[in-house]
Design a protein around this motif. Structure first.
Motif, PDB file in Angstrom:
ATOM      1  N   GLY A  98     -13.076  -7.398 -13.719  1.00 27.61           N
ATOM      2  CA  GLY A  98     -13.072  -6.215 -12.858  1.00 27.61           C
ATOM      3  C   GLY A  98     -13.936  -5.117 -13.443  1.00 27.61           C
ATOM      4  N   THR A 153     -14.072   0.950  -1.398  1.00 25.03           N
ATOM      5  CA  THR A 153     -13.029  -0.080  -1.560  1.00 25.03           C
ATOM      6  C   THR A 153     -11.656   0.442  -1.097  1.00 25.03           C
ATOM      7  OG1 THR A 153     -12.610   0.454  -3.886  1.00 25.03           O
ATOM      8  CG2 THR A 153     -14.244  -1.261  -3.437  1.00 25.03           C
ATOM      9  N   PHE A 157      -9.640  -2.442   1.053  1.00 21.78           N
ATOM     10  CA  PHE A 157      -8.398  -3.039   0.561  1.00 21.78           C
ATOM     11  C   PHE A 157      -7.161  -2.213   0.932  1.00 21.78           C
ATOM     12  CE2 PHE A 157     -11.713  -4.471  -2.582  1.00 21.78           C
ATOM     13  CZ  PHE A 157     -11.894  -5.706  -1.961  1.00 21.78           C
ATOM     14  N   TYR A 196     -12.922   8.818  -9.325  1.00 17.98           N
ATOM     15  CA  TYR A 196     -13.321   7.424  -9.599  1.00 17.98           C
ATOM     16  C   TYR A 196     -13.800   6.747  -8.320  1.00 17.98           C
ATOM     17  CZ  TYR A 196     -12.994   2.758 -11.698  1.00 17.98           C
ATOM     18  OH  TYR A 196     -13.267   1.506 -12.199  1.00 17.98           O
ATOM     19  N   ASN A 198     -16.034   3.089  -7.030  1.00 19.92           N
ATOM     20  CA  ASN A 198     -16.873   1.916  -7.290  1.00 19.92           C
ATOM     21  C   ASN A 198     -18.309   2.131  -6.840  1.00 19.92           C
ATOM     22  OD1 ASN A 198     -15.099  -0.176  -8.444  1.00 19.92           O
ATOM     23  ND2 ASN A 198     -13.921   0.136  -6.567  1.00 19.92           N
ATOM     24  N   LEU A 251      -2.980 -12.731  -6.595  1.00 20.40           N
ATOM     25  CA  LEU A 251      -2.817 -11.406  -5.982  1.00 20.40           C
ATOM     26  C   LEU A 251      -1.390 -11.260  -5.445  1.00 20.40           C
ATOM     27  CD1 LEU A 251      -3.891  -8.765  -4.625  1.00 20.40           C
ATOM     28  CD2 LEU A 251      -4.800 -10.221  -2.780  1.00 20.40           C
ATOM     29  N   ASP A 254       1.361  -6.945  -0.555  1.00 21.76           N
ATOM     30  CA  ASP A 254       1.973  -5.610  -0.469  1.00 21.76           C
ATOM     31  C   ASP A 254       3.451  -5.696  -0.097  1.00 21.76           C
ATOM     32  OD1 ASP A 254      -0.489  -4.429  -1.019  1.00 21.76           O
ATOM     33  OD2 ASP A 254      -1.055  -4.389   1.103  1.00 21.76           O
ATOM     34  N   ARG A 322     -13.724   4.545 -20.810  1.00 20.36           N
ATOM     35  CA  ARG A 322     -12.471   5.298 -20.767  1.00 20.36           C
ATOM     36  C   ARG A 322     -11.997   5.600 -22.186  1.00 20.36           C
ATOM     37  NH1 ARG A 322      -9.982   5.373 -15.873  1.00 20.36           N
ATOM     38  NH2 ARG A 322     -10.166   3.582 -14.478  1.00 20.36           N
ATOM     39  N   THR A 336     -10.396  -0.397 -18.324  1.00 18.94           N
ATOM     40  CA  THR A 336      -9.413  -1.239 -17.662  1.00 18.94           C
ATOM     41  C   THR A 336     -10.112  -1.930 -16.503  1.00 18.94           C
ATOM     42  OG1 THR A 336      -8.811   0.844 -16.605  1.00 18.94           O
ATOM     43  CG2 THR A 336      -7.267  -0.030 -18.214  1.00 18.94           C
ATOM     44  N   GLY A 337      -9.528  -3.009 -16.020  1.00 14.83           N
ATOM     45  CA  GLY A 337     -10.102  -3.698 -14.870  1.00 14.83           C
ATOM     46  C   GLY A 337      -9.004  -4.235 -13.971  1.00 14.83           C
ATOM     47  N   VAL A 338      -9.215  -4.098 -12.687  1.00 18.80           N
ATOM     48  CA  VAL A 338      -8.316  -4.690 -11.697  1.00 18.80           C
ATOM     49  C   VAL A 338      -9.182  -5.373 -10.658  1.00 18.80           C
ATOM     50  CG1 VAL A 338      -6.470  -4.333 -10.036  1.00 18.80           C
ATOM     51  CG2 VAL A 338      -6.760  -2.711 -11.924  1.00 18.80           C
ATOM     52  N   VAL A 339      -9.075  -6.688 -10.577  1.00 21.26           N
ATOM     53  CA  VAL A 339      -9.736  -7.434  -9.527  1.00 21.26           C
ATOM     54  C   VAL A 339      -8.654  -8.388  -9.033  1.00 21.26           C
ATOM     55  CG1 VAL A 339     -10.694  -9.139 -11.140  1.00 21.26           C
ATOM     56  CG2 VAL A 339     -11.861  -8.736  -9.000  1.00 21.26           C
ATOM     57  N   GLN A 340      -8.728  -8.799  -7.782  1.00 25.95           N
ATOM     58  CA  GLN A 340      -7.624  -9.566  -7.206  1.00 25.95           C
ATOM     59  C   GLN A 340      -7.244 -10.728  -8.124  1.00 25.95           C
ATOM     60  OE1 GLN A 340     -10.364  -8.656  -5.468  1.00 25.95           O
ATOM     61  NE2 GLN A 340      -9.591  -7.275  -3.883  1.00 25.95           N
ATOM     62  N   SER A 363      -2.310  -9.129  -9.939  1.00 26.56           N
ATOM     63  CA  SER A 363      -2.734  -7.733  -9.684  1.00 26.56           C
ATOM     64  C   SER A 363      -1.895  -7.202  -8.544  1.00 26.56           C
ATOM     65  CB  SER A 363      -4.220  -7.698  -9.321  1.00 26.56           C
ATOM     66  OG  SER A 363      -4.423  -8.384  -8.104  1.00 26.56           O
ATOM     67  N   ASN A 364      -2.136  -5.931  -8.210  1.00 26.42           N
ATOM     68  CA  ASN A 364      -1.384  -5.258  -7.146  1.00 26.42           C
ATOM     69  C   ASN A 364       0.111  -5.219  -7.466  1.00 26.42           C
ATOM     70  OD1 ASN A 364      -1.579  -3.792  -4.699  1.00 26.42           O
ATOM     71  ND2 ASN A 364      -0.827  -5.548  -3.538  1.00 26.42           N
TER      72      ASN A 364
HETATM   73  S1  HEL Z   1      -9.531   0.287  -9.326  1.00 29.25           S
HETATM   74  C1  HEL Z   1      -9.026   0.885 -10.934  1.00 29.25           C
HETATM   75  C2  HEL Z   1      -9.719  -0.068 -11.900  1.00 29.25           C
HETATM   76  N1  HEL Z   1     -10.955  -0.431 -11.296  1.00 29.25           N
HETATM   77  C3  HEL Z   1     -11.145  -0.100  -9.892  1.00 29.25           C
HETATM   78  C4  HEL Z   1     -11.718  -1.476  -9.701  1.00 29.25           C
HETATM   79  C5  HEL Z   1     -11.407  -1.695 -11.135  1.00 29.25           C
HETATM   80  N2  HEL Z   1     -11.046  -2.385  -8.876  1.00 29.25           N
HETATM   81  C6  HEL Z   1     -10.995  -2.269  -7.563  1.00 29.25           C
HETATM   82  O1  HEL Z   1     -11.558  -1.379  -6.969  1.00 29.25           O
HETATM   83  C7  HEL Z   1     -10.161  -3.305  -6.869  1.00 29.25           C
HETATM   84  C8  HEL Z   1      -9.351  -2.659  -5.843  1.00 29.25           C
HETATM   85  C9  HEL Z   1      -8.415  -3.623  -5.154  1.00 29.25           C
HETATM   86  C10 HEL Z   1      -7.464  -4.307  -6.084  1.00 29.25           C
HETATM   87  C11 HEL Z   1      -6.264  -4.862  -5.383  1.00 29.25           C
HETATM   88  C12 HEL Z   1      -5.455  -5.640  -6.409  1.00 29.25           C
HETATM   89  O2  HEL Z   1      -4.599  -5.027  -7.074  1.00 29.25           O
HETATM   90  O3  HEL Z   1      -5.754  -6.810  -6.585  1.00 29.25           O
HETATM   91  N3  HEL Z   1      -5.475  -3.776  -4.837  1.00 29.25           N
HETATM   92  C13 HEL Z   1      -5.318  -3.580  -3.532  1.00 29.25           C
HETATM   93  O4  HEL Z   1      -5.809  -4.303  -2.684  1.00 29.25           O
HETATM   94  C14 HEL Z   1      -4.473  -2.380  -3.167  1.00 29.25           C
HETATM   95  N4  HEL Z   1      -4.309  -2.229  -1.757  1.00 29.25           N
HETATM   96  C15 HEL Z   1      -9.440   2.327 -11.085  1.00 29.25           C
HETATM   97  C16 HEL Z   1      -7.518   0.775 -11.087  1.00 29.25           C
HETATM   98  C17 HEL Z   1      -9.939   0.518 -13.291  1.00 29.25           C
HETATM   99  O5  HEL Z   1      -8.967   0.486 -14.045  1.00 29.25           O
HETATM  100  O6  HEL Z   1     -11.023   1.022 -13.595  1.00 29.25           O
HETATM  101  O7  HEL Z   1     -11.316  -2.642 -11.778  1.00 29.25           O
END
Ligand code: HEL
Length: 388
Positions: A98, A153, A157, A196, A198, A251, A254, A322, A336-340, A363-364
């Motif tokens: 991510g 995004t 999402f 923040y 993307n 993933l 919700d 960060r 940090t990273g968040v990807v599905q 994630s989520n």
């Molecule tokens: S979000 C964050 C994190 N960053 C940003 C980026 C990344 N990731 C994304 O933009 C993914 C967004 C959708 C993720 C999805 C899930 O949890 O899988 N969430 C949803 O669909 C929610 N409705 C700022 C947290 C970072 O830490 O930098 O990576």
């Protein structure tokens, strides 16, 4: 002081914890430990295990972590890499990182600044004429999330599963992603506030490609992956395949009670230079140690990367980097990273002498993310970490 056992794992409850052989590039003796590493509290293996156990208890199929410092490597893992085969997750498994990708993109641009091919305070539109609606948005604004460019995004999402399924096989151009953002007004005047987005790092990718004439993948490869001998790190966009052995990513829907969705295979085209790199804990540890240790940028550019804007009480943002201020007073630097399907924490101490990557393959699920953050406390605060 912990002593190294070569290639042997120690089983602690149901959590595999090991002190591994030292990679060839690292020194093996206590005498080589830099003063700053020595000054850090020793990592707390039991605390690390507890953080991973908590991440799994909160709903992650698996969680793992790796700590590297001169002479020592700690690994720990719990749970499964694959819910179908029940293969155990290991700290060697590859995963999607991510937004940790953002540090790689920032490094490439800061190297170009070091080469006098880019001015950080120049408008983006100098290099990409007419791209952005406001000539005041600078390269520095983009890398520090102060441009005001809306994060497209948020819309993609809004519903996590249907939003993901709608884009998982799509291939976007950078410009299409920027156009999605520009449907909305700027969220703030350029340069005035941290927000923040993307979109900023999609623009960063466009700058890389315009200035070098090469794809972002080629630039990551030539400037970072190859020099650091990162053997598990790839930018395969738009392929949906993770090479080699990897953790599958799940993933969390919700709606509570719905089954996890296997999100492993996707183009990540919705993120590209903002989030599409694949890596391993070993490689991210090497990357942040090298970056903080001054191997990738001049001291002046690294200093600019580390000029931080406060985000909240315990975090701040530099240029694609960060800072997190831990409970024991130690600050760590990374992303940090968040990807599905994947949560990643990848951070190093100020001088790069100790680095830690922690991953959960879901994630989520904010509770998993919060639990995984405990790995940073255990890794850098040791037994002095505040108990959650
Ligand atoms: S979000 C964050 C994190 N960053 C940003 C980026 C990344 N990731 C994304 O933009 C993914 C967004 C959708 C993720 C999805 C899930 O949890 O899988 N969430 C949803 O669909 C929610 N409705 C700022 C947290 C970072 O830490 O930098 O990576």
């Amino acid at each position: 002081m912990v002593s190294a056992t070569v290639g042997r794992g120690v089983l602690l409850g149901a959590v595999a914890l090991s002190l591994l052989a030292v990679p060839a590039r690292a020194a093996t003796t206590e005498a080589d430990t830099p003063a700053a590493a020595a000054a850090l509290p020793a990592p707390d293996p039991a605390g690390l295990a507890a953080a991973l156990r908590s991440a799994v208890d909160q709903g992650a199929p698996g969680a793992m972590a790796r700590i590297d410092e001169p002479g020592r490597t700690y690994t720990a893992a719990r749970g499964v890499a694959d819910r179908s085969t029940r293969r155990a997750l290991t700290a060697d498994d590859r995963f999607r990182v991510g937004s940790v990708t953002k540090t790689f993109s920032a490094v490439v641009l800061l190297q170009l600044a070091d080469e006098d091919r880019l001015a950080l305070d120049a408008p983006v539109n100098r290099y990409l004429p007419g791209l952005l609606p406001d000539d005041r948005i600078t390269v520095r604004d983009v890398l520090s999330h102060r441009s005001g460019l809306y994060d497209y995004t948020n819309d993609l999402f809004a519903d996590s599963v249907s939003g993901f399924e709608a884009v998982r096989n799509k291939v976007f151009t950078h410009r299409q992603l920027v156009d999605l953002s520009l449907r909305k007004p700027l969220t703030n005047e350029p340069g005035t506030a941290y927000s923040y987005s993307n979109t900023n790092f999609v623009v960063a990718g466009m700058l890389i490609e315009k200035l070098t004439g090469h794809s972002v993948g080629t630039e990551y490869e030539e400037r970072v992956f190859k020099p650091l001998k990162l053997r598990d790190t790839f930018y395969v966009h738009p392929s949906t395949v993770i090479p080699g052995r990897y953790a599958r990513g799940y993933l969390t829907p919700d709606q509570g009670g719905e089954p996890l969705v296997d999100a492993t295979d996707q183009t990540v085209s919705w993120a590209q230079s903002a989030g599409a790199i694949i890596s391993s804990a070993r490689d991210l540890d090497i990357f942040y140690r090298a970056l903080l240790g001054g191997e990738l940028l001049s001291a002046a550019r690294l200093g600019e990367m580390e000029r931080f804007t406060p985000v909240d009480g315990t975090t701040a943002y530099g240029l694609g980097l960060r800072r997190r201020d831990l409970s024991c007073g130690v600050s760590v630097y990374g992303h940090t990273g968040v990807v599905q399907g994947y949560y990643t924490y990848a951070f190093a101490s100020e001088d790069g002498s100790r680095s830690l990557t922690a991953v959960a393959n879901t994630s989520n699920n904010g509770r998993v993310s919060d639990a995984l953050a405990g790995a940073l406390e255990a890794g850098f605060c040791g037994q002095g970490a505040a108990k959650g």
